[in-house]
Scaffold this motif. Structure first.
Motif, PDB file in Angstrom:
ATOM      1  N   UNK A 132       0.830  -1.201   0.000  1.00 13.53           N
ATOM      2  CA  UNK A 132       0.000   0.000   0.000  1.00 13.53           C
ATOM      3  C   UNK A 132       0.867   1.254   0.000  1.00 13.53           C
ATOM      4  N   UNK A 133       0.289   2.338  -0.481  1.00 11.68           N
ATOM      5  CA  UNK A 133       1.012   3.613  -0.460  1.00 11.68           C
ATOM      6  C   UNK A 133       1.362   4.020   0.956  1.00 11.68           C
ATOM      7  N   UNK A 134       0.500   3.701   1.905  1.00 17.58           N
ATOM      8  CA  UNK A 134       0.776   4.076   3.298  1.00 17.58           C
ATOM      9  C   UNK A 134       2.024   3.366   3.816  1.00 17.58           C
ATOM     10  N   UNK A 135       2.234   2.105   3.411  1.00 19.20           N
ATOM     11  CA  UNK A 135       3.424   1.384   3.853  1.00 19.20           C
ATOM     12  C   UNK A 135       4.689   1.981   3.252  1.00 19.20           C
ATOM     13  N   UNK A 136       4.601   2.402   1.989  1.00 12.40           N
ATOM     14  CA  UNK A 136       5.755   3.053   1.361  1.00 12.40           C
ATOM     15  C   UNK A 136       6.073   4.355   2.075  1.00 12.40           C
ATOM     16  N   UNK A 138       5.424   5.188   5.116  1.00  6.71           N
ATOM     17  CA  UNK A 138       5.959   4.975   6.458  1.00  6.71           C
ATOM     18  C   UNK A 138       7.478   4.933   6.436  1.00  6.71           C
ATOM     19  N   UNK A 139       8.011   4.491   5.302  1.00  6.95           N
ATOM     20  CA  UNK A 139       9.457   4.396   5.145  1.00  6.95           C
ATOM     21  C   UNK A 139      10.028   5.667   4.529  1.00  6.95           C
ATOM     22  N   UNK A 140       9.398   6.122   3.435  1.00 11.16           N
ATOM     23  CA  UNK A 140       9.810   7.338   2.738  1.00 11.16           C
ATOM     24  C   UNK A 140       8.572   8.191   2.510  1.00 11.16           C
ATOM     25  N   UNK A 141       8.321   9.168   3.389  1.00 10.31           N
ATOM     26  CA  UNK A 141       7.035   9.892   3.383  1.00 10.31           C
ATOM     27  C   UNK A 141       6.666  10.546   2.071  1.00 10.31           C
ATOM     28  N   UNK A 142       7.632  10.965   1.256  1.00  9.15           N
ATOM     29  CA  UNK A 142       7.308  11.691   0.031  1.00  9.15           C
ATOM     30  C   UNK A 142       7.405  10.838  -1.224  1.00  9.15           C
ATOM     31  N   UNK A 143       7.649   9.551  -1.072  1.00  7.38           N
ATOM     32  CA  UNK A 143       7.846   8.692  -2.237  1.00  7.38           C
ATOM     33  C   UNK A 143       6.573   7.953  -2.604  1.00  7.38           C
ATOM     34  N   UNK A 144       6.324   7.824  -3.895  1.00  7.35           N
ATOM     35  CA  UNK A 144       5.228   6.991  -4.378  1.00  7.35           C
ATOM     36  C   UNK A 144       5.708   5.567  -4.616  1.00  7.35           C
ATOM     37  N   UNK A 145       7.001   5.413  -4.928  1.00  5.32           N
ATOM     38  CA  UNK A 145       7.620   4.114  -5.126  1.00  5.32           C
ATOM     39  C   UNK A 145       9.119   4.337  -5.145  1.00  5.32           C
ATOM     40  N   UNK A 146       9.885   3.283  -4.893  1.00  5.46           N
ATOM     41  CA  UNK A 146      11.335   3.460  -4.891  1.00  5.46           C
ATOM     42  C   UNK A 146      12.023   2.115  -5.070  1.00  5.46           C
ATOM     43  N   UNK A 147      13.339   2.180  -5.282  1.00  4.02           N
ATOM     44  CA  UNK A 147      14.156   0.997  -5.502  1.00  4.02           C
ATOM     45  C   UNK A 147      15.360   1.074  -4.574  1.00  4.02           C
ATOM     46  N   UNK A 148      15.772  -0.071  -4.051  1.00  2.00           N
ATOM     47  CA  UNK A 148      16.887  -0.111  -3.111  1.00  2.00           C
ATOM     48  C   UNK A 148      17.747  -1.338  -3.374  1.00  2.00           C
ATOM     49  N   UNK A 149      19.076  -1.209  -3.211  1.00  2.00           N
ATOM     50  CA  UNK A 149      19.969  -2.341  -3.464  1.00  2.00           C
ATOM     51  C   UNK A 149      20.141  -3.232  -2.238  1.00  2.00           C
ATOM     52  N   UNK A 181       6.369  -0.921  -5.086  1.00  2.00           N
ATOM     53  CA  UNK A 181       5.337  -0.255  -5.869  1.00  2.00           C
ATOM     54  C   UNK A 181       4.035  -0.197  -5.080  1.00  2.00           C
ATOM     55  N   UNK A 182       3.215   0.835  -5.314  1.00  3.69           N
ATOM     56  CA  UNK A 182       1.903   0.904  -4.650  1.00  3.69           C
ATOM     57  C   UNK A 182       0.907  -0.044  -5.304  1.00  3.69           C
ATOM     58  N   UNK A 183       0.116  -0.718  -4.499  1.00  3.37           N
ATOM     59  CA  UNK A 183      -0.918  -1.589  -5.069  1.00  3.37           C
ATOM     60  C   UNK A 183      -2.308  -0.969  -4.999  1.00  3.37           C
ATOM     61  N   UNK A 184      -2.378   0.274  -4.525  1.00  2.00           N
ATOM     62  CA  UNK A 184      -3.673   0.955  -4.416  1.00  2.00           C
ATOM     63  C   UNK A 184      -3.667   2.276  -5.181  1.00  2.00           C
ATOM     64  N   UNK A 185      -2.828   2.366  -6.210  1.00  2.00           N
ATOM     65  CA  UNK A 185      -2.794   3.534  -7.089  1.00  2.00           C
ATOM     66  C   UNK A 185      -3.483   3.171  -8.399  1.00  2.00           C
ATOM     67  N   UNK A 188      -2.170   3.125 -14.304  1.00  3.13           N
ATOM     68  CA  UNK A 188      -1.095   3.830 -14.998  1.00  3.13           C
ATOM     69  C   UNK A 188       0.010   4.234 -14.043  1.00  3.13           C
ATOM     70  N   UNK A 189      -0.328   4.691 -12.847  1.00  4.30           N
ATOM     71  CA  UNK A 189       0.715   5.074 -11.904  1.00  4.30           C
ATOM     72  C   UNK A 189       1.569   3.869 -11.522  1.00  4.30           C
ATOM     73  N   UNK A 190       0.919   2.730 -11.323  1.00  5.24           N
ATOM     74  CA  UNK A 190       1.667   1.507 -11.002  1.00  5.24           C
ATOM     75  C   UNK A 190       2.603   1.151 -12.156  1.00  5.24           C
ATOM     76  N   UNK A 191       2.084   1.201 -13.389  1.00  7.56           N
ATOM     77  CA  UNK A 191       2.918   0.887 -14.544  1.00  7.56           C
ATOM     78  C   UNK A 191       4.057   1.877 -14.714  1.00  7.56           C
ATOM     79  N   UNK A 192       3.774   3.167 -14.514  1.00 14.07           N
ATOM     80  CA  UNK A 192       4.816   4.175 -14.650  1.00 14.07           C
ATOM     81  C   UNK A 192       5.938   3.932 -13.649  1.00 14.07           C
TER      82      UNK A 192
END
Length: 453
Positions: A132-136, A138-149, A181-185, A188-192
């Motif tokens: 969920x976007x809320x879980x993302x 909680x980790x990065x308040x301003x991010x819609x999605x992100x990648x980490x190594x 990735x968010x599962x409640x967007x 198109x936002x998920x695909x982007x």
């Protein structure tokens, strides 16, 4: 860190925003269809294209994309996956994620020549976790999605996010990367997010405003990987390169690589587009970012225009500065804003690779014509860009252009045509905006422009 700034032409789609950790790369509700709206439409074929480019320009772009992060921090060596790449999905993915991922994998294999395949194994090189976007946040308040190594789940990332393990600048090679990735967007936002984060997981971590036809750009115009992006990724995974190579070693290898994968570029004249100063970036963000008064936005946009003029720019960045001024003026002086949008269109029209930019500007110019009751002018402005939006797989933009066309047709007393166009737009709006309420809000917003209503 590589963040993405929300491009204001794309008012209906969230995008990447800077993450709060220097080692993080980030990007800024799908509901059950109801009987009140037509079924969702989706894209089935991609038309790959790219503006002609000199290999000299491509080499400079590649080096800056591969050896620098968006924060400005230089990277000492090239890093990538060595050998076949596997990718899996975990969490609670929305129904559209796996089909969109399959299409992306197909394109990466055919266009970028990357040996990448799906898997269910926990040892996957790339793990996509749908949360969920809320879980993302909680980790990065301003991010819609992100990648980490060096992690494979958001739970693991939480434990090590402040350690060297997740710092991109300390990598020597890539073996394990996670995408969240968010599962409640909207679909198109998920695909982007999917396209951008997979591209980052595989390759460059930087954004360059000077690139008109790329997802590796803070303007967020392009939302699926372009022909240019695939060429960069193809070079990234060329057998002549490997993880651990220095900037100089890669620069020496690039001429032969680019001559092989882009033979036209050996005879194409170089443009040698200048770097974008941070002052211009800051001015644009001041003009378009949150928490500013209209006066502050106008001052910032004016600074962006002056910097562009001083540097002698006539490219898409000059156009973007005028668009920023249009946005800053729109709330208080629609006539002045319209003139800025016209200037943006003028500069975009003089530069290759800006068809999608022009489609976005057309939504502003078309909306203005409709508000003045000039349906014929609106149809003229909107017409050339519908196929651009379709070919770019941008359902939100496509549905917006079609909704504008419907209002323009009504102004021209072509009500039957308007109904058909509006119906067509709604299937795309379901993919672009997702929820029923978002689709209806966009319909109301555009209908309100029509003086007959």
């Amino acid at each position: 860190m590589r963040g993405r700034f929300l491009f204001p032409l794309m008012l209906f789609v969230n995008a990447c925003v800077p993450a709060s950790h220097p080692g993080v790369v980030s990007r800024a509700s799908l509901e059950t269809p109801t009987t009140s709206l037509p079924p969702m439409k989706s894209f089935t074929a991609h038309r790959a294209s790219t503006a002609p480019r000199s290999n000299n320009d491509l080499s400079l772009d590649f080096i800056e994309l591969a050896f620098r992060m968006e924060s400005g921090k230089d990277l000492s060596v090239l890093t990538r996956f060595e050998g076949p790449v596997t990718i899996r999905v975990i969490g609670a993915p929305p129904p559209t994620l796996n089909p969109d991922l399959s299409r992306l994998i197909g394109r990466l294999r055919s266009e970028a020549k990357i040996d990448i395949s799906p898997t269910n194994a926990a040892t996957a090189n790339i793990t996509i976790e749908a949360v969920s976007r809320s879980k993302i946040r909680q980790v990065l308040p301003q991010a819609a999605c992100f990648v980490a190594p060096n992690v494979s789940s958001i739970a693991e990332y939480k434990k090590v996010r402040r350690s060297a393990q997740t710092n991109w600048s300390l990598l020597k090679t890539r073996s394990r990367v996670a995408i969240f990735l968010p599962n409640d967007a909207s679909p198109q936002e998920v695909r982007d997010c999917l396209h951008e984060e997979v591209a980052q997981a595989l390759g460059p971590l930087n954004d360059l405003y000077r690139l008109p036809d790329s997802v590796f750009n803070d303007d967020n115009v392009h939302t699926v990987l372009t022909g240019f992006d695939m060429m960069i990724l193809r070079a990234y995974y060329d057998p002549a390169l490997r993880s651990g190579m220095t900037r100089g070693q890669v620069a020496n290898a690039l001429p032969e690589i680019l001559a092989r994968i882009n033979p036209r570029g050996t005879s194409t004249q170089a443009r040698f587009v200048t770097r974008t100063p941070r002052e211009w970036n800051a001015a644009v963000q001041g003009a378009l970012g949150p928490g500013r008064s209209d006066g502050q936005r106008q001052d910032a946009a004016y600074s962006a225009i002056k910097i562009a003029q001083t540097l002698g720019w006539h490219d898409h960045r000059r156009a973007f500065a005028h668009y920023a001024m249009g946005r800053a003026l729109q709330g208080g002086d629609s006539e002045a804003a319209h003139k800025q949008y016209q200037l943006a269109e003028l500069f975009y029209s003089r530069n290759p690779g800006t068809q999608l930019h022009r489609a976005y500007v057309a939504t502003q110019l078309g909306a203005y014509a409709i508000s003045k009751g000039d349906g014929l002018e609106a149809l003229r402005l909107i017409g050339p860009h519908v196929e651009t939006a379709r070919n770019s797989e941008n359902a939100a933009l496509l549905s917006t252009l079609l909704l504008l066309r419907a209002e323009a047709l009504e102004l021209e007393n072509r009500a039957a045509e308007a109904r058909l166009v509006r119906l067509d737009s709604l299937g795309w709006a379901r993919y672009g905006f997702g929820s029923d309420w978002a689709v209806r809000a966009k319909m109301r917003e555009i209908a309100s422009l029509n003086p007959l209503k």
